[in-house]
Design a protein around this motif. Structure first.
Motif, PDB file in Angstrom:
ATOM      1  N   GLU A  84       0.190 -10.654 -37.732  1.00 36.38           N
ATOM      2  CA  GLU A  84      -1.039 -11.413 -37.573  1.00 36.38           C
ATOM      3  C   GLU A  84      -0.883 -12.367 -36.401  1.00 36.38           C
ATOM      4  O   GLU A  84       0.006 -13.220 -36.394  1.00 36.38           O
ATOM      5  N   VAL A  85      -1.749 -12.206 -35.406  1.00 35.51           N
ATOM      6  CA  VAL A  85      -1.737 -13.093 -34.244  1.00 35.51           C
ATOM      7  C   VAL A  85      -2.806 -14.158 -34.474  1.00 35.51           C
ATOM      8  O   VAL A  85      -3.964 -13.831 -34.717  1.00 35.51           O
ATOM      9  N   PRO A  86      -2.419 -15.431 -34.411  1.00 36.30           N
ATOM     10  CA  PRO A  86      -3.398 -16.506 -34.636  1.00 36.30           C
ATOM     11  C   PRO A  86      -4.564 -16.422 -33.644  1.00 36.30           C
ATOM     12  O   PRO A  86      -4.432 -15.890 -32.544  1.00 36.30           O
ATOM     13  N   GLU A  87      -5.700 -16.987 -34.049  1.00 37.45           N
ATOM     14  CA  GLU A  87      -6.914 -16.909 -33.241  1.00 37.45           C
ATOM     15  C   GLU A  87      -6.819 -17.639 -31.915  1.00 37.45           C
ATOM     16  O   GLU A  87      -7.489 -17.263 -30.954  1.00 37.45           O
ATOM     17  N   ASN A  88      -5.979 -18.676 -31.830  1.00 36.37           N
ATOM     18  CA  ASN A  88      -5.882 -19.431 -30.585  1.00 36.37           C
ATOM     19  C   ASN A  88      -4.762 -18.942 -29.671  1.00 36.37           C
ATOM     20  O   ASN A  88      -4.347 -19.636 -28.759  1.00 36.37           O
ATOM     21  N   ILE A  89      -4.278 -17.713 -29.907  1.00 39.44           N
ATOM     22  CA  ILE A  89      -3.235 -17.118 -29.070  1.00 39.44           C
ATOM     23  C   ILE A  89      -3.677 -15.734 -28.629  1.00 39.44           C
ATOM     24  O   ILE A  89      -4.179 -14.944 -29.423  1.00 39.44           O
ATOM     25  N   PHE A  90      -3.475 -15.450 -27.331  1.00 40.62           N
ATOM     26  CA  PHE A  90      -3.736 -14.121 -26.794  1.00 40.62           C
ATOM     27  C   PHE A  90      -2.437 -13.615 -26.176  1.00 40.62           C
ATOM     28  O   PHE A  90      -1.789 -14.330 -25.400  1.00 40.62           O
ATOM     29  N   LEU A  91      -2.016 -12.401 -26.531  1.00 43.04           N
ATOM     30  CA  LEU A  91      -0.762 -11.831 -26.026  1.00 43.04           C
ATOM     31  C   LEU A  91      -1.046 -10.882 -24.870  1.00 43.04           C
ATOM     32  O   LEU A  91      -1.938 -10.037 -24.953  1.00 43.04           O
ATOM     33  N   ILE A  92      -0.270 -11.015 -23.807  1.00 43.90           N
ATOM     34  CA  ILE A  92      -0.348 -10.104 -22.668  1.00 43.90           C
ATOM     35  C   ILE A  92       0.982  -9.373 -22.580  1.00 43.90           C
ATOM     36  O   ILE A  92       2.036 -10.004 -22.432  1.00 43.90           O
ATOM     37  N   ASN A  93       0.948  -8.051 -22.683  1.00 43.55           N
ATOM     38  CA  ASN A  93       2.162  -7.237 -22.527  1.00 43.55           C
ATOM     39  C   ASN A  93       2.364  -6.912 -21.059  1.00 43.55           C
ATOM     40  O   ASN A  93       1.427  -6.462 -20.390  1.00 43.55           O
ATOM     41  N   ILE A  94       3.565  -7.139 -20.564  1.00 44.30           N
ATOM     42  CA  ILE A  94       3.864  -6.731 -19.189  1.00 44.30           C
ATOM     43  C   ILE A  94       4.490  -5.346 -19.220  1.00 44.30           C
ATOM     44  O   ILE A  94       5.068  -4.938 -20.229  1.00 44.30           O
ATOM     45  N   PRO A  95       4.398  -4.603 -18.116  1.00 39.97           N
ATOM     46  CA  PRO A  95       4.990  -3.265 -18.080  1.00 39.97           C
ATOM     47  C   PRO A  95       6.516  -3.323 -18.238  1.00 39.97           C
ATOM     48  O   PRO A  95       7.146  -4.349 -17.951  1.00 39.97           O
ATOM     49  N   PRO A  96       7.121  -2.212 -18.677  1.00 38.70           N
ATOM     50  CA  PRO A  96       8.578  -2.189 -18.821  1.00 38.70           C
ATOM     51  C   PRO A  96       9.296  -2.443 -17.499  1.00 38.70           C
ATOM     52  O   PRO A  96       8.811  -2.054 -16.441  1.00 38.70           O
ATOM     53  N   TYR A  97      10.438  -3.100 -17.583  1.00 38.03           N
ATOM     54  CA  TYR A  97      11.334  -3.339 -16.453  1.00 38.03           C
ATOM     55  C   TYR A  97      10.667  -4.138 -15.342  1.00 38.03           C
ATOM     56  O   TYR A  97      10.917  -3.906 -14.159  1.00 38.03           O
ATOM     57  N   THR A  98       9.822  -5.099 -15.712  1.00 40.19           N
ATOM     58  CA  THR A  98       9.176  -5.949 -14.712  1.00 40.19           C
ATOM     59  C   THR A  98       9.281  -7.421 -15.109  1.00 40.19           C
ATOM     60  O   THR A  98       8.265  -8.096 -15.282  1.00 40.19           O
ATOM     61  N   PRO A  99      10.499  -7.938 -15.263  1.00 46.29           N
ATOM     62  CA  PRO A  99      10.627  -9.339 -15.668  1.00 46.29           C
ATOM     63  C   PRO A  99      10.041 -10.307 -14.638  1.00 46.29           C
ATOM     64  O   PRO A  99       9.683 -11.430 -14.978  1.00 46.29           O
ATOM     65  N   GLU A 100       9.917  -9.870 -13.383  1.00 43.99           N
ATOM     66  CA  GLU A 100       9.365 -10.748 -12.356  1.00 43.99           C
ATOM     67  C   GLU A 100       7.889 -11.094 -12.615  1.00 43.99           C
ATOM     68  O   GLU A 100       7.361 -12.049 -12.061  1.00 43.99           O
ATOM     69  N   LEU A 101       7.224 -10.325 -13.481  1.00 44.56           N
ATOM     70  CA  LEU A 101       5.833 -10.615 -13.823  1.00 44.56           C
ATOM     71  C   LEU A 101       5.708 -11.711 -14.882  1.00 44.56           C
ATOM     72  O   LEU A 101       4.620 -12.218 -15.112  1.00 44.56           O
ATOM     73  N   ASN A 102       6.815 -12.049 -15.516  1.00 44.16           N
ATOM     74  CA  ASN A 102       6.795 -13.094 -16.540  1.00 44.16           C
ATOM     75  C   ASN A 102       7.231 -14.402 -15.890  1.00 44.16           C
ATOM     76  O   ASN A 102       8.395 -14.574 -15.525  1.00 44.16           O
ATOM     77  N   PRO A 103       6.313 -15.360 -15.720  1.00 45.28           N
ATOM     78  CA  PRO A 103       6.673 -16.613 -15.048  1.00 45.28           C
ATOM     79  C   PRO A 103       7.752 -17.403 -15.779  1.00 45.28           C
ATOM     80  O   PRO A 103       8.448 -18.210 -15.178  1.00 45.28           O
ATOM     81  N   CYS A 104       7.929 -17.153 -17.052  1.00 42.60           N
ATOM     82  CA  CYS A 104       8.915 -17.893 -17.840  1.00 42.60           C
ATOM     83  C   CYS A 104      10.352 -17.437 -17.541  1.00 42.60           C
ATOM     84  O   CYS A 104      11.301 -18.126 -17.896  1.00 42.60           O
ATOM     85  N   GLU A 105      10.518 -16.299 -16.893  1.00 40.30           N
ATOM     86  CA  GLU A 105      11.869 -15.792 -16.624  1.00 40.30           C
ATOM     87  C   GLU A 105      12.684 -16.754 -15.772  1.00 40.30           C
ATOM     88  O   GLU A 105      13.904 -16.830 -15.919  1.00 40.30           O
ATOM     89  N   GLN A 106      12.040 -17.500 -14.892  1.00 41.55           N
ATOM     90  CA  GLN A 106      12.759 -18.490 -14.089  1.00 41.55           C
ATOM     91  C   GLN A 106      13.308 -19.606 -14.973  1.00 41.55           C
ATOM     92  O   GLN A 106      14.407 -20.101 -14.746  1.00 41.55           O
ATOM     93  N   VAL A 107      12.542 -19.979 -15.980  1.00 40.94           N
ATOM     94  CA  VAL A 107      13.006 -21.007 -16.924  1.00 40.94           C
ATOM     95  C   VAL A 107      14.201 -20.482 -17.712  1.00 40.94           C
ATOM     96  O   VAL A 107      15.199 -21.167 -17.894  1.00 40.94           O
ATOM     97  N   TRP A 108      14.116 -19.230 -18.199  1.00 37.54           N
ATOM     98  CA  TRP A 108      15.227 -18.642 -18.964  1.00 37.54           C
ATOM     99  C   TRP A 108      16.488 -18.537 -18.104  1.00 37.54           C
ATOM    100  O   TRP A 108      17.592 -18.781 -18.585  1.00 37.54           O
ATOM    101  N   ALA A 109      16.328 -18.169 -16.834  1.00 33.80           N
ATOM    102  CA  ALA A 109      17.500 -18.074 -15.942  1.00 33.80           C
ATOM    103  C   ALA A 109      18.159 -19.439 -15.804  1.00 33.80           C
ATOM    104  O   ALA A 109      19.396 -19.553 -15.814  1.00 33.80           O
ATOM    105  N   TYR A 110      17.376 -20.483 -15.705  1.00 38.46           N
ATOM    106  CA  TYR A 110      17.912 -21.838 -15.603  1.00 38.46           C
ATOM    107  C   TYR A 110      18.654 -22.223 -16.888  1.00 38.46           C
ATOM    108  O   TYR A 110      19.748 -22.795 -16.853  1.00 38.46           O
ATOM    109  N   ILE A 111      18.058 -21.915 -18.032  1.00 35.45           N
ATOM    110  CA  ILE A 111      18.669 -22.256 -19.328  1.00 35.45           C
ATOM    111  C   ILE A 111      19.989 -21.503 -19.505  1.00 35.45           C
ATOM    112  O   ILE A 111      20.965 -22.053 -20.000  1.00 35.45           O
ATOM    113  N   LYS A 112      20.035 -20.234 -19.117  1.00 35.76           N
ATOM    114  CA  LYS A 112      21.250 -19.429 -19.283  1.00 35.76           C
ATOM    115  C   LYS A 112      22.402 -19.953 -18.443  1.00 35.76           C
ATOM    116  O   LYS A 112      23.551 -19.801 -18.804  1.00 35.76           O
ATOM    117  N   GLN A 113      22.096 -20.577 -17.306  1.00 35.96           N
ATOM    118  CA  GLN A 113      23.154 -21.143 -16.465  1.00 35.96           C
ATOM    119  C   GLN A 113      23.762 -22.341 -17.151  1.00 35.96           C
ATOM    120  O   GLN A 113      24.861 -22.675 -17.033  1.00 35.96           O
TER     121      GLN A 113
END
Length: 113
Positions: A84-113
């Motif tokens: 069940e996806v809440p009414e105030n959330i919309f999910l966007i699926n990105i294509p496979p093997y395209t992490p560069e399309l997810n703006p949050c990946e830069q944040v995750w890279a920083y956290i992993k360091q």
């Protein structure tokens, strides 16, 4: 972790060294606002579709007045089947093997360091 180093032993005999394979990790679900930098992070010991659904429910309760767009990849635990996806959330699926399309990946890279 396996100890790496030198030990004195008789020629031709491998040393016996105590070691313990102990791995500790954690999983983070996180959402970040590109407008004001606000963050909502949910820390878990493992990932499942049910836990993803719980994360979405908790995210929907964070700043309830806002509509949230969440970018997700094709990880198995991001499966939107039978959840069940809440009414105030919309999910966007990105294509496979395209992490560069997810703006949050830069944040995750920083956290992993």
């Amino acid at each position: 972790m396996t100890h790496v180093g030198s030990y004195l032993t008789a020629r031709g005999i491998k040393p016996i060294v105590k070691f313990k394979h102990n791995f500790q990790n954690t999983y983070l679900y996180g959402s970040y606002s590109p407008i004001d930098g606000d963050a909502f992070v949910y820390e878990l010991e493992h990932t499942t579709a049910k836990l993803f659904e719980d994360y979405l429910a908790k995210l929907s309760q964070h700043r309830t007045e806002q509509f949230k767009i969440v970018v997700i990849d094709n990880a198995a635990f991001h499966s939107t089947k039978n959840i069940e996806v809440p009414e105030n959330i919309f999910l966007i699926n990105i294509p496979p093997y395209t992490p560069e399309l997810n703006p949050c990946e830069q944040v995750w890279a920083y956290i992993k360091q």
